[in-house]
Design a protein around this motif. Sequence first.
Motif, short mmCIF file in Angstrom:
data_model
loop_
_atom_site.label_atom_id
_atom_site.label_comp_id
_atom_site.label_asym_id
_atom_site.label_seq_id
_atom_site.Cartn_x
_atom_site.Cartn_y
_atom_site.Cartn_z
N ALA A 179 -5.72 1.42 -11.43
CA ALA A 179 -5.02 0.71 -10.20
C ALA A 179 -6.21 1.54 -9.40
N ALA A 183 -6.82 0.08 -4.71
CA ALA A 183 -6.86 0.60 -4.52
C ALA A 183 -7.38 0.73 -2.93
N ASN A 186 -7.38 -2.06 0.60
CA ASN A 186 -5.87 -2.02 0.68
C ASN A 186 -5.54 -2.54 1.62
N LEU A 425 1.40 -3.20 -6.96
CA LEU A 425 0.90 -1.48 -6.18
C LEU A 425 1.37 -1.18 -5.04
N TYR A 429 3.70 2.13 -4.36
CA TYR A 429 3.29 2.84 -4.22
C TYR A 429 3.92 3.01 -2.73
#
Length: 447
Positions: A179, A183, A186, A425, A429
């Motif tokens: 990932a 990230a 972002n 993602l 998250y």
Amino acid sequence: MNKRTFLKTSSALVAGSVITQLSACRDADARTNWAGNLTYSADNLHNPATIKEVQKVVKIQKSLRVLGSRHSFNAIADSDENQVSSAGLNKILALDKADATVTVEGGIKYGDLCKYLDDNGFALFNLASLPHISVAGACATATHGSGLNNGNLATSVIGIEFIDGRGKVVNLSKETDEAFNGAIVNLGALGVVTKLTLQLQPAFSMKQLVYKNLPMAVLEKNFETIMASGYSVSLFTDWRNKNINQVWIKSRCEAHDDVKIEPEFYGARASVKNIHPLEDLSAENCTEQMGVKGPWYERMPHFRMGFTPSSGKELQAEYFVPLQYGYEAMMAIEKLHEQITPHLFISEIRTMAADNLWLSPGYNQACAIFHFTWKQEIETVMGLLPLIEQQLAPFNPRPHWGKLFTLYPEVLQSRIARLEDFKKLMAHYDPEGKFRNEFINKNLFGA
């Protein structure tokens, strides 16, 4: 662009202040971005100074965005409810001389980091034109310098720590985590970045030369050659008379090298003094030119840390196109010179190496980059941007995430190859969407 936000525009310049208390505060005076064109909507500003304080804020609040050094020109950092300032997270945490890495908190500014690195014999691979921006904010928006072999600033990152939407500490490594490449750039949509580890190189000296009045026609067969004539090269133009006003060439050099300034460069003449990109302005706040040697961090940016950069009240827009179309894209924009020039301070043309960061405009492609520093005439500028985007349409332009643009969301989304992976993602998250705002919802999800 958030219409309500622009109705709250202000012409005041932000000098910037650090508010030390943790608890949220309601500012007596409205907070604006650096240029003063944008007044933030959020009443509540949180000012954590530790990871635990960040976690506390994230766990309590239902909606928030991170506010860095306020150098974005659009509403990417805005929130209807809460902003979390990164100003208190500004420490250098560790320098690993053996591995040539440095770990810093996300809110540190490049200008504050660079002197420390140079004193210890290290350098970053590239810097933006301004050293006044925060490391985490620059990486989150794929901010860049110039150079055919230089990626955007986020490409120096090899490790990241952030507090996700649940308030948990997340650590990702370039070496081990799939990932990771999603990230780094972002957009502030995964959490609050608390730490970054950057790859370094040995410190080095640089010199900077400036040449004036390069005919655009020369670039037809020499675009990449000219852009490769230094470690970092920038072309400045106001789009008058098919002319490049200034060519800034930043080159590595050794301390013992003799400095020779060639009087001519592809028909452009060497400047005989330090000059500002806006030649009518004083060069006092610009980095040293005329081939004078100096440390890398005092040559790679255009502006010195101790001075107000650029022109002051302004608006900025920027577009990335594949490098191979650099000259064609430039001439497509040039066709609009009569409309553009009266409302423009200056344009800058740069290049950037390809990378593998999912939301970067340089994902899998080297880029030519067209930057516009506009006069602060918001209605006129927002009317001109669609014309520029239309001219660049054959080259599938991508905008800078922190600057003004008017591309339809579905058009922008179609040009982001890994968008669906990034959305996964976000869901992982930040499952409650705490870090989503109008900018994210419109540009990544809207139609």
